[in-house]
Design an enzyme around this catalytic site. Structure first.
Site, PDB file in Angstrom:
ATOM      1  N   CYS A 102      10.116  47.631  45.423  1.00 21.86           N
ATOM      2  CA  CYS A 102      10.931  48.766  45.004  1.00 21.86           C
ATOM      3  C   CYS A 102      11.747  49.321  46.181  1.00 21.86           C
ATOM      4  O   CYS A 102      12.692  48.686  46.619  1.00 21.86           O
ATOM      5  CB  CYS A 102      10.071  49.833  44.340  1.00 21.86           C
ATOM      6  SG  CYS A 102      11.025  51.031  43.357  1.00 21.86           S
ATOM      7  N   HIS A 211       6.516  47.126  40.866  1.00 16.93           N
ATOM      8  CA  HIS A 211       5.321  47.541  41.592  1.00 16.93           C
ATOM      9  C   HIS A 211       4.102  46.749  41.112  1.00 16.93           C
ATOM     10  O   HIS A 211       3.358  47.207  40.246  1.00 16.93           O
ATOM     11  CB  HIS A 211       5.038  49.027  41.355  1.00 16.93           C
ATOM     12  CG  HIS A 211       6.028  49.963  41.955  1.00 16.93           C
ATOM     13  ND1 HIS A 211       5.834  50.579  43.175  1.00 16.93           N
ATOM     14  CD2 HIS A 211       7.233  50.409  41.502  1.00 16.93           C
ATOM     15  CE1 HIS A 211       6.865  51.354  43.448  1.00 16.93           C
ATOM     16  NE2 HIS A 211       7.727  51.271  42.444  1.00 16.93           N
ATOM     17  N   GLU A 213       1.384  46.366  42.645  1.00 20.79           N
ATOM     18  CA  GLU A 213       0.180  47.077  43.082  1.00 20.79           C
ATOM     19  C   GLU A 213      -0.215  48.175  42.097  1.00 20.79           C
ATOM     20  O   GLU A 213      -1.382  48.583  42.048  1.00 20.79           O
ATOM     21  CB  GLU A 213       0.392  47.675  44.481  1.00 20.79           C
ATOM     22  CG  GLU A 213       1.228  48.933  44.566  1.00 20.79           C
ATOM     23  CD  GLU A 213       2.722  48.734  44.381  1.00 20.79           C
ATOM     24  OE1 GLU A 213       3.468  49.736  44.380  1.00 20.79           O
ATOM     25  OE2 GLU A 213       3.161  47.564  44.244  1.00 20.79           O
TER      26      GLU A 213
END
Length: 232
Positions: A102, A211, A213
């Protein structure tokens, strides 16, 4: 298969003593989430808050680094204010592997559209990105990507979370496109149909608009740790 190619997925776990040390830039963003994902992928994550945490050469302190999501203007300001921007640029030029998600993708771009006045990038990937291309915070969304280069398939799609995300407008000849949004499903707010580039790689540098994660998607970190391990 070339071990430096991100298609060389999922190597055998490295012995604990040989785990690569991968820093997570800890100025802002999903630091803990990236650290946990790196650890699960077989790396030894460490936080990077000051210029001295970077070391003077690849492998001295870090075998790789993650530039997490966050607010790209703030991250650029903090990198400059803490005297980290030029040392990080030098390390990437010297071959330190890096992964940016990002806002981290924006930082790794050689060219970026929609930046605030004075906002700097680290650079390294021959691409043009558009900041906040998918819209504002209220336009955040999730979707399954077309990403066979990252191990996605019909039975096991790669699910991505987009939060005020950039997309890639164009890439140079040496940049490999790893994932795109699905046509007709994304980018409705600021750009029409999908098919947008959202993951790329150039040499030891990897970047995603989304993202992994946050969404619990492990394959991107597996690929990055494999890149770092085979390069060390």
């Amino acid at each position: 298969m070339d071990a430096l190619n991100p298609r060389a997925l999922f190597p055998a776990p490295a012995p604990a003593g040989s785990r690569p040390t991968i820093g997570v830039l800890a100025l802002q963003g999903d630091v803990r989430e990236h650290a946990l994902a790196l650890q699960a992928a077989g790396a030894r994550p460490v936080t990077v808050r000051r210029a001295r945490d970077l070391g003077d050469a690849p492998g001295q302190r870090l075998d790789g680094i993650v530039l997490p999501g966050g607010e790209s203007t703030t991250m650029s300001t903090l990198l400059t204010g803490f005297g980290m921007l030029e040392p990080l640029r030098a390390l990437l030029r010297a071959g330190l592997p890096a992964y940016g998600s990002c806002a981290g993708m924006i930082l790794l771009a050689d060219r970026a559209l929609g930046l605030e006045e004075g906002q700097a990038t680290v650079g390294g990937i021959d691409m043009t990105v558009r900041r906040n291309a998918f819209g504002r915070q209220v336009d955040s969304y999730e979707e399954d990507l077309d990403a066979p280069a990252l191990g996605a398939s019909a039975s096991r799609p790669l699910h991505a979370v987009f939060i005020r995300a950039p997309w890639v407008e164009s890439v140079g000849a040496d940049v490999e496109v790893l994932a795109t949004t699905r046509a007709g499903r994304a980018g409705e707010g600021q750009g029409g149909a999908g098919g947008r580039i959202v993951a790329v790689r150039q040499g030891p540098l990897l970047a995603t608009s989304f993202h992994p994660e946050v969404g619990g998607e492990s394959r991107v970190h597996d690929v990055f740790v494999a890149m770092v391990t085979h390069r060390a």
